[in-house]
Design a protein around this motif. Structure first.
Motif, short mmCIF file in Angstrom:
data_model
loop_
_atom_site.label_atom_id
_atom_site.label_comp_id
_atom_site.label_asym_id
_atom_site.label_seq_id
_atom_site.Cartn_x
_atom_site.Cartn_y
_atom_site.Cartn_z
N ASN A 1 0.84 -1.19 0.00
CA ASN A 1 0.00 0.00 0.00
C ASN A 1 0.88 1.25 0.00
OD1 ASN A 1 -1.58 2.24 1.65
ND2 ASN A 1 -3.05 0.91 0.63
N GLU A 2 0.57 2.19 -0.88
CA GLU A 2 1.34 3.42 -0.96
C GLU A 2 0.57 4.59 -0.36
OE1 GLU A 2 3.96 5.58 -4.34
OE2 GLU A 2 1.88 5.23 -4.87
N GLN A 3 -0.71 4.69 -0.71
CA GLN A 3 -1.46 5.88 -0.33
C GLN A 3 -2.94 5.55 -0.32
OE1 GLN A 3 -1.96 9.38 -3.05
NE2 GLN A 3 -0.08 10.04 -2.03
N ASN A 4 -3.68 6.22 0.56
CA ASN A 4 -5.13 6.12 0.59
C ASN A 4 -5.68 7.52 0.61
OD1 ASN A 4 -5.58 3.11 1.26
ND2 ASN A 4 -4.06 3.78 2.74
N GLY A 5 -6.95 7.66 0.25
CA GLY A 5 -7.56 8.97 0.31
C GLY A 5 -8.94 8.95 -0.30
N SER A 6 -9.41 10.15 -0.66
CA SER A 6 -10.73 10.27 -1.27
C SER A 6 -10.58 11.02 -2.59
CB SER A 6 -11.68 11.02 -0.34
OG SER A 6 -11.19 12.32 -0.08
N TYR A 7 -11.60 10.85 -3.43
CA TYR A 7 -11.56 11.50 -4.75
C TYR A 7 -12.95 11.94 -5.14
CZ TYR A 7 -13.69 7.46 -7.02
OH TYR A 7 -14.57 6.48 -7.39
N SER A 8 -13.01 12.90 -6.06
CA SER A 8 -14.27 13.26 -6.69
C SER A 8 -13.96 13.69 -8.11
CB SER A 8 -14.97 14.38 -5.92
OG SER A 8 -14.16 15.54 -5.89
N VAL A 9 -14.97 13.63 -8.97
CA VAL A 9 -14.82 14.00 -10.37
C VAL A 9 -15.81 15.11 -10.68
CG1 VAL A 9 -15.03 13.20 -12.76
CG2 VAL A 9 -14.07 11.68 -11.03
N LYS A 10 -15.30 16.19 -11.28
CA LYS A 10 -16.18 17.26 -11.76
C LYS A 10 -15.69 17.63 -13.15
CE LYS A 10 -17.34 19.38 -7.31
NZ LYS A 10 -16.34 18.84 -6.38
N GLY A 11 -16.55 17.46 -14.16
CA GLY A 11 -16.12 17.71 -15.53
C GLY A 11 -15.01 16.75 -15.89
N ASN A 12 -13.90 17.30 -16.39
CA ASN A 12 -12.77 16.42 -16.73
C ASN A 12 -11.68 16.50 -15.67
OD1 ASN A 12 -11.78 19.00 -17.27
ND2 ASN A 12 -10.53 18.31 -18.99
N LYS A 13 -12.05 16.94 -14.46
CA LYS A 13 -11.07 17.07 -13.38
C LYS A 13 -11.29 15.99 -12.32
CE LYS A 13 -9.07 20.88 -14.82
NZ LYS A 13 -7.73 20.84 -15.38
N LEU A 14 -10.19 15.41 -11.90
CA LEU A 14 -10.19 14.45 -10.81
C LEU A 14 -9.56 15.17 -9.61
CD1 LEU A 14 -10.27 11.56 -9.57
CD2 LEU A 14 -8.09 11.14 -10.72
N ASP B 1 -5.23 13.13 -0.34
CA ASP B 1 -4.58 11.93 0.18
C ASP B 1 -4.67 11.88 1.70
OD1 ASP B 1 -2.51 13.49 1.27
OD2 ASP B 1 -1.10 13.02 -0.34
N ASP B 2 -4.12 10.81 2.27
CA ASP B 2 -4.30 10.59 3.71
C ASP B 2 -3.50 11.58 4.55
OD1 ASP B 2 -1.94 9.39 2.85
OD2 ASP B 2 -2.63 7.37 3.28
N GLU B 3 -2.64 12.38 3.92
CA GLU B 3 -1.94 13.43 4.68
C GLU B 3 -2.62 14.78 4.48
OE1 GLU B 3 2.14 13.18 3.47
OE2 GLU B 3 2.36 11.17 4.32
N GLY B 4 -3.74 14.79 3.77
CA GLY B 4 -4.48 16.04 3.58
C GLY B 4 -4.03 16.86 2.39
N ASP B 5 -3.06 16.33 1.61
CA ASP B 5 -2.62 17.05 0.41
C ASP B 5 -3.68 16.92 -0.67
OD1 ASP B 5 -0.19 17.91 1.48
OD2 ASP B 5 0.79 16.01 0.98
N ARG B 6 -3.90 18.02 -1.39
CA ARG B 6 -4.93 18.06 -2.43
C ARG B 6 -4.28 18.15 -3.80
NH1 ARG B 6 -9.99 19.89 -0.55
NH2 ARG B 6 -9.98 19.96 1.73
N TYR B 7 -4.84 17.41 -4.75
CA TYR B 7 -4.33 17.40 -6.11
C TYR B 7 -5.49 17.61 -7.08
CZ TYR B 7 -0.40 15.16 -3.82
OH TYR B 7 0.64 14.87 -2.98
N GLU B 8 -5.24 18.39 -8.12
CA GLU B 8 -6.20 18.52 -9.20
C GLU B 8 -5.56 17.89 -10.43
OE1 GLU B 8 -7.53 22.02 -12.10
OE2 GLU B 8 -8.08 22.42 -10.01
N ILE B 9 -6.17 16.85 -10.94
CA ILE B 9 -5.62 16.05 -12.03
C ILE B 9 -6.59 16.12 -13.20
CG2 ILE B 9 -4.88 13.72 -12.71
CD1 ILE B 9 -4.47 13.26 -9.59
N THR B 10 -6.07 16.28 -14.41
CA THR B 10 -6.93 16.31 -15.59
C THR B 10 -7.11 14.90 -16.13
OG1 THR B 10 -6.19 18.53 -16.15
CG2 THR B 10 -7.21 17.25 -17.92
#
Length: 122
Positions: A60-73, A77-86
């Protein structure tokens, strides 16, 4: 727009393109199969986990939550860092994700870009 339902399942990275640029450093550019197998699983409940393969075992490397809006993911992550991915493309068998970040730190300006192609494995 892309439905988050299409993401649900397990994906394995098969190709990665990208670069890291730093003021005062030589650019690092790559376009290759990942050296270490990496998988990410998106669950129906909006959580995800990623795993890497080493010495015959998945870890296991990482856990967290995700959501999708439009073409953005959007990933937290489990440390609270936020990422916006296309989400460049999503089919029943292939997922292409792209990340770009430009930032300034004590060393000056840096740029990171990464585009990863995944194949569905389940």
């Amino acid at each position: 727009s892309i439905s988050g339902d299409g993401l649900i399942g397990t994906w394995e990275a098969i190709w990665e393109q990208g670069y890291e640029k730093r003021e005062g450093y030589e650019d690092d550019i790559w376009d290759e199969a990942p050296e270490d197998p990496l998988r990410v699983t998106f669950n129906e409940d909006g959580t995800y986990q990623s795993e890497y393969y080493d010495n015959g075992k998945w870890y296991n490397e990482q856990n967290g939550s995700y959501s999708v809006k439009g073409n953005k993911l959007y990933v937290i992550d489990d440390e609270g860092d936020r990422y916006e991915i296309t989400i460049v493309s999503l089919t029943s068998t292939q997922l292409i994700l792209e990340e770009y970040e430009k930032y300034t730190d004590e060393d000056g300006v840096g740029e990171d870009y990464r585009k990863v192609t995944y194949k569905r494995i389940k």
